[in-house]
Design an enzyme around this catalytic site. Structure first.
Site, short mmCIF file in Angstrom:
data_model
loop_
_atom_site.label_atom_id
_atom_site.label_comp_id
_atom_site.label_asym_id
_atom_site.label_seq_id
_atom_site.Cartn_x
_atom_site.Cartn_y
_atom_site.Cartn_z
N ARG A 69 49.11 41.77 -22.68
CA ARG A 69 49.76 42.40 -23.33
C ARG A 69 50.49 41.70 -24.40
NH1 ARG A 69 53.08 44.20 -20.68
NH2 ARG A 69 52.36 43.30 -18.44
N TYR A 197 42.71 44.61 -25.87
CA TYR A 197 43.24 44.22 -24.40
C TYR A 197 43.45 45.59 -23.81
CZ TYR A 197 45.46 42.58 -20.51
OH TYR A 197 45.89 42.61 -19.12
N LYS A 206 48.87 52.13 -19.64
CA LYS A 206 50.41 51.75 -19.57
C LYS A 206 51.16 52.66 -20.37
CE LYS A 206 50.78 49.01 -16.28
NZ LYS A 206 49.78 47.89 -16.01
N HIS A 226 55.52 52.06 -12.22
CA HIS A 226 54.51 50.95 -12.06
C HIS A 226 54.25 50.46 -10.57
CE1 HIS A 226 53.30 46.56 -13.69
NE2 HIS A 226 52.47 47.34 -13.40
N SER A 248 53.83 42.94 -13.11
CA SER A 248 52.54 42.51 -13.45
C SER A 248 52.02 41.25 -12.94
CB SER A 248 52.29 42.50 -14.95
OG SER A 248 52.66 43.46 -15.62
N CYS A 250 51.88 40.28 -9.68
CA CYS A 250 52.59 39.93 -8.67
C CYS A 250 52.25 40.60 -7.31
CB CYS A 250 54.11 40.28 -8.91
SG CYS A 250 54.87 39.43 -10.07
N ASP A 275 48.05 50.44 -9.29
CA ASP A 275 49.15 50.22 -10.41
C ASP A 275 50.12 51.18 -11.00
OD1 ASP A 275 49.45 47.96 -12.42
OD2 ASP A 275 48.63 49.45 -13.79
N ARG A 367 40.11 39.79 -16.18
CA ARG A 367 39.94 40.99 -15.29
C ARG A 367 38.80 41.83 -14.92
NH1 ARG A 367 45.76 43.40 -14.43
NH2 ARG A 367 46.94 41.92 -15.27
#
Ligand code: GTP
Ligand code: SPV
Ligand code: MN
Length: 590
Positions: A69, A197, A206, A226, A248, A250, A275, A367
């Site tokens: 991002r 992306y 998001k 989130h 993100s 984590c 998420d 990913r």
């Protein structure tokens, strides 16, 4: 399929702007999925992987400047700058429309415009929101097919909902100097140009489910967060649900799918989401949560049969692998996969790669995209229209120092303060430098669609509307020793912290009061089967008042950003924390 006039008119208008060669409405069928993969092999957007070893799996490589991002190119376009607030980039709507209209003008000449109607949330749920994304990227289409419920099912839902979020996207030239991700909350609209992306281009994720939804949530008295959602079944057969906000990369996907350690027999963990959570107050006065997504877009490096077996099993078939090593035998590999690397292949940049070269083969933010239904431990309630009731909320980040393994906050307001002031060392999920400590309130810093100070107020307001609120905890799996090694084994063993939290929810353990909150007594933590060296547990559960007083200084500096808009409650919380730390006083029992 009955088409919505407003949708049809909008698509027509956007097609006139972007001037594609053709417009294709996606129906969401399997036949269409296969047809698009065939086509994408020709356009080069996907490569087919070994269909025996990895059935239905495809490989995608992004442009090298387009692998995470780009927060500095992400804008909240509200009539006034104040509405976007001090933590967001702001552009006036008129200026943004003008700038982006010029970019979108004719951008799809020679390309196809795909129309993706999609639902965030289970069909028929009172929580669910409809979006329609227009895109010239087959990679986006095939990802949205997994991440959302898309196609005819969404047009059907649109008949009930009546309204939809307009999501316009083009890869453009994938030029970082011509890249903008713009949100217009008042217009219920997202325009994203120049990036393919995930978080920049899969607009249901998001952009809609956090930035636009957080704005809607404030207006309509619900919350878009989130957060992962998981269910823990204890040996007695009782299931409790936890929602956890970590920044993100984590550990949300990992925690959501954790496998209990052998030394905790009888426990089971079920995944509801990894998420994003949408939360509402239920008729019973508890907070209820749904996962608006239908798939996972998860980090690959570090994911192995040892760390996250359920993720590995989820991605055995029908999965898109982005920016990892593609071996010569058409399989994939990444750092931390837990198997030997292939002798030869191509790396995420498309260059020849061998392990001897000594360079990373997979991008740190590479990913996988896979359907949630493929996860072996998916909760039987993951598509419940009303969601699941939340017993505990966790906040946490990457803190090498300071923050203990787990502590319980005093009450909703103190918990809100702790969430709002959490710090975390940055990761590869965004393009800025990694490993730098930054304040990331509720893990929403890059995702709040309006003024973060108003978001703080919204949290405090919500607290008043939840008769039976969840308890709020802070956790840190990433504390390190002096040599830089993680003190806590993490992953499956995190269940030990969850168990303590749920016991606190049922008042089965007492913990011990400290100036920052309630910590477990060492003997209350189930550490059986763990062989932690020396004073590890003590280090994990220690509270150093001097170090925390420094932390409060950092918090107060962060608060200055918000000026008078900061809730007075937060100033009071900070003062009280300081007072308790100075006095080494104990927190009164709530
Ligand atoms: P986003 O998809 O970006 O929102 O990330 P996420 O929060 O879902 O993070 P994820 O679970 O994918 O984990 C990111 C990285 O952290 C991976 O490399 C994991 O292996 C690592 N990780 C996850 N949980 C733990 C843990 O308990 N301990 C340690 N040391 N590392 C962890
Ligand atoms: C994150 O960065 O928090 C993600 C991946 O979950 S993205 O979809 O790119 O936002
Ligand atoms: Mn995320």
């Amino acid at each position: 399929m009955v088409q919505n006039d407003k949708a049809a008119a909008w698509v027509e208008e956007m097609a006139a702007l972007c001037q594609p060669d053709q417009v294709v409405w996606c129906d969401g069928s399997d036949e269409e999925k296969e047809r698009f993969y065939e086509l994408s092999l020709k356009t080069g957007e996907f490569q087919r992987l070994d269909q025996e070893k990895l059935p239905g799996c495809y490989y995608h490589r992004s442009a090298q400047n387009d692998v995470a991002r780009t927060e500095h190119l992400t804008f909240i376009c509200t009539p006034t700058e104040r509405e976007a607030g001090p933590t967001n980039n702001w552009m006036a709507p008129d200026a943004a429309y003008e700038k982006l209209r010029a970019l979108f003008n004719g951008c799809m000449k020679g390309r196809t415009m795909y129309v993706i109607p999609f639902i965030m949330g289970p069909p028929g749920s009172p929580f669910c929101e409809v979006g329609i994304q227009l895109t010239d990227s087959l990679y986006v289409v095939q990802n949205m097919r997994m991440m959302t419920r898309m196609g005819n099912v969404a047009l059907e839902q649109l008949r009930t909902n009546g309204k939809f979020t307009e999501c316009l996207h083009s890869n453009g030239e994938l030029d970082i100097d011509r890249r903008y991700i713009c949100h217009f909350p008042q217009d219920n609209r997202i325009w994203s140009f120049g990036s393919g992306y995930g978080g920049n281009a899969l607009l249901g994720k998001k952009c809609l489910s956090l930035r636009i939804a957080s704005y809607l949530g404030r207006k309509e008295q619900w919350m878009a967060e989130h957060m992962l959602i998981l269910g823990v079944e204890d040996p007695q057969g009782n299931t409790s649900y936890i929602a956890a906000a970590f920044p993100s990369a984590c550990g949300k996907t990992n925690l959501a799918m954790l496998i209990p350690p052998d030394s905790m027999p009888g426990y089971k963990v079920y995944t509801v989401g990894d998420d994003i959570a949408w939360l509402r107050v239920g008729p019973d006065g508890r907070l209820w949560a749904i996962n608006p997504e239908a798939g996972f877009f998860g980090v690959l490096p570090g994911t192995s049969m040892k760390t996250n077996p359920n993720a590995m099993l989820t991605m055995k078939k029908n999965t898109i692998f982005t920016n990892v090593v593609k071996a010569d035998d058409n399989t994939v590999w990444w750092e931390g996969m837990g198997v030997d690397p292939p002798a030869h292949g191509t790396d995420w940049k498309g260059d020849e790669w061998t392990p001897e070269r000594g360079e990373k083969g997979a991008h740190p933010n590479s990913r996988f995209t896979a359907p949630a239904a493929q996860c072996p431990v998916m909760s039987s309630h993951w598509e419940d229209p009303q969601g699941v009731p939340i017993s505990a909320i966790f906040f946490g980040g990457r803190r090498s120092h300071l923050t203990p393994l787990i502590y319980e906050t005093l009450d909703w307001n103190h918990g809100t303060f702790v969430g709002a002031t959490m710090g975390s060392e940055t990761t590869a999920a965004a393009t800025s430098a990694s490993g730098v400590l930054r304040r990331d309130p509720m893990a929403m810093l890059p995702f709040c669609g309006y003024n973060m100070a108003d978001y703080f107020h919204h949290w405090l307001e919500m607290g008043k509307r939840i008769p039976h609120p969840p308890k709020i905890f802070n956790v840190n799996w990433f504390k390190k020793d002096d040599e830089g090694n993680y003190l806590w084994p993490g992953f499956g063993d995190n269940l030990r912290a969850l168990e303590w939290a749920l016991k606190r929810c049922r008042d089965e353990v007492e913990g011990t009061e400290t100036p920052i909150g309630r910590l477990p007594r060492a003997q209350e933590l189930n550490l059986s089967g763990l062989d932690l060296p020396g004073d590890t547990v003590e280090q994990l559960l220690t509270v150093d008042p001097d170090a925390w007083l420094e932390e409060v200084e950092g918090i107060e500096e962060f608060f200055q950003k918000f000026g008078d808009d900061l809730p007075q409650e937060f100033r009071d919380q900070a003062e009280n924390l300081k007072r308790r730390l100075k006095a080494q006083e104990k927190i009164p029992v709530s």
